[in-house]
Scaffold this motif. Sequence first.
Motif, short mmCIF file in Angstrom:
data_model
loop_
_atom_site.label_atom_id
_atom_site.label_comp_id
_atom_site.label_asym_id
_atom_site.label_seq_id
_atom_site.Cartn_x
_atom_site.Cartn_y
_atom_site.Cartn_z
N ILE A 298 0.84 -1.20 0.00
CA ILE A 298 0.00 0.00 0.00
C ILE A 298 0.88 1.25 0.00
O ILE A 298 0.60 2.21 -0.74
CB ILE A 298 -0.95 -0.01 1.21
CG1 ILE A 298 -1.98 -1.13 1.06
CG2 ILE A 298 -1.66 1.33 1.36
CD1 ILE A 298 -2.87 -1.31 2.26
N LYS A 299 1.94 1.26 0.79
CA LYS A 299 2.84 2.41 0.83
C LYS A 299 3.50 2.63 -0.52
O LYS A 299 3.64 3.76 -0.99
CB LYS A 299 3.90 2.22 1.92
CG LYS A 299 3.39 2.35 3.32
CD LYS A 299 4.51 2.20 4.32
CE LYS A 299 4.00 2.25 5.73
NZ LYS A 299 5.08 2.09 6.70
N THR A 300 3.91 1.56 -1.17
CA THR A 300 4.54 1.65 -2.48
C THR A 300 3.55 2.18 -3.52
O THR A 300 3.88 3.04 -4.34
CB THR A 300 5.08 0.28 -2.92
OG1 THR A 300 5.96 -0.22 -1.92
CG2 THR A 300 5.81 0.38 -4.25
N THR A 301 2.33 1.70 -3.46
CA THR A 301 1.30 2.16 -4.39
C THR A 301 0.98 3.64 -4.17
O THR A 301 0.87 4.41 -5.14
CB THR A 301 0.01 1.32 -4.21
OG1 THR A 301 0.33 -0.06 -4.40
CG2 THR A 301 -1.06 1.74 -5.19
N LEU A 302 0.86 4.07 -2.94
CA LEU A 302 0.59 5.48 -2.64
C LEU A 302 1.75 6.38 -3.07
O LEU A 302 1.53 7.47 -3.60
CB LEU A 302 0.30 5.66 -1.15
CG LEU A 302 -1.05 5.09 -0.68
CD1 LEU A 302 -1.17 5.25 0.83
CD2 LEU A 302 -2.20 5.76 -1.39
N ALA A 303 2.97 5.91 -2.87
CA ALA A 303 4.13 6.69 -3.30
C ALA A 303 4.17 6.81 -4.82
O ALA A 303 4.44 7.89 -5.36
CB ALA A 303 5.41 6.05 -2.78
N LEU B 203 1.60 6.64 -6.86
CA LEU B 203 0.48 7.50 -7.23
C LEU B 203 0.83 8.98 -7.02
O LEU B 203 0.52 9.82 -7.87
CB LEU B 203 -0.76 7.12 -6.42
CG LEU B 203 -2.04 7.88 -6.74
CD1 LEU B 203 -2.45 7.63 -8.18
CD2 LEU B 203 -3.15 7.47 -5.80
N ALA B 204 1.51 9.28 -5.93
CA ALA B 204 1.92 10.66 -5.66
C ALA B 204 2.92 11.15 -6.71
O ALA B 204 2.85 12.29 -7.18
CB ALA B 204 2.52 10.76 -4.26
#
Length: 52
Positions: A3-8, A10-11
């Motif tokens: 999830i952290k990798t996906t959010l990063a 996406l940002a």
Amino acid sequence: MKIKTTLAALALITAPALASAMCSDKTHQAMSCAEGTVWDSASQACVSQVNS
């Protein structure tokens, strides 16, 4: 962790698009004219500078 990798990711993908959208207003762009001319906002062009 995923999830952290996906959010990063996406940002990182959306940041350039947001920055581009904020600079789309052409009134904030700098205009440079040749020496001896000045920017005339009424005619939206460089005009000869008059010295009095």
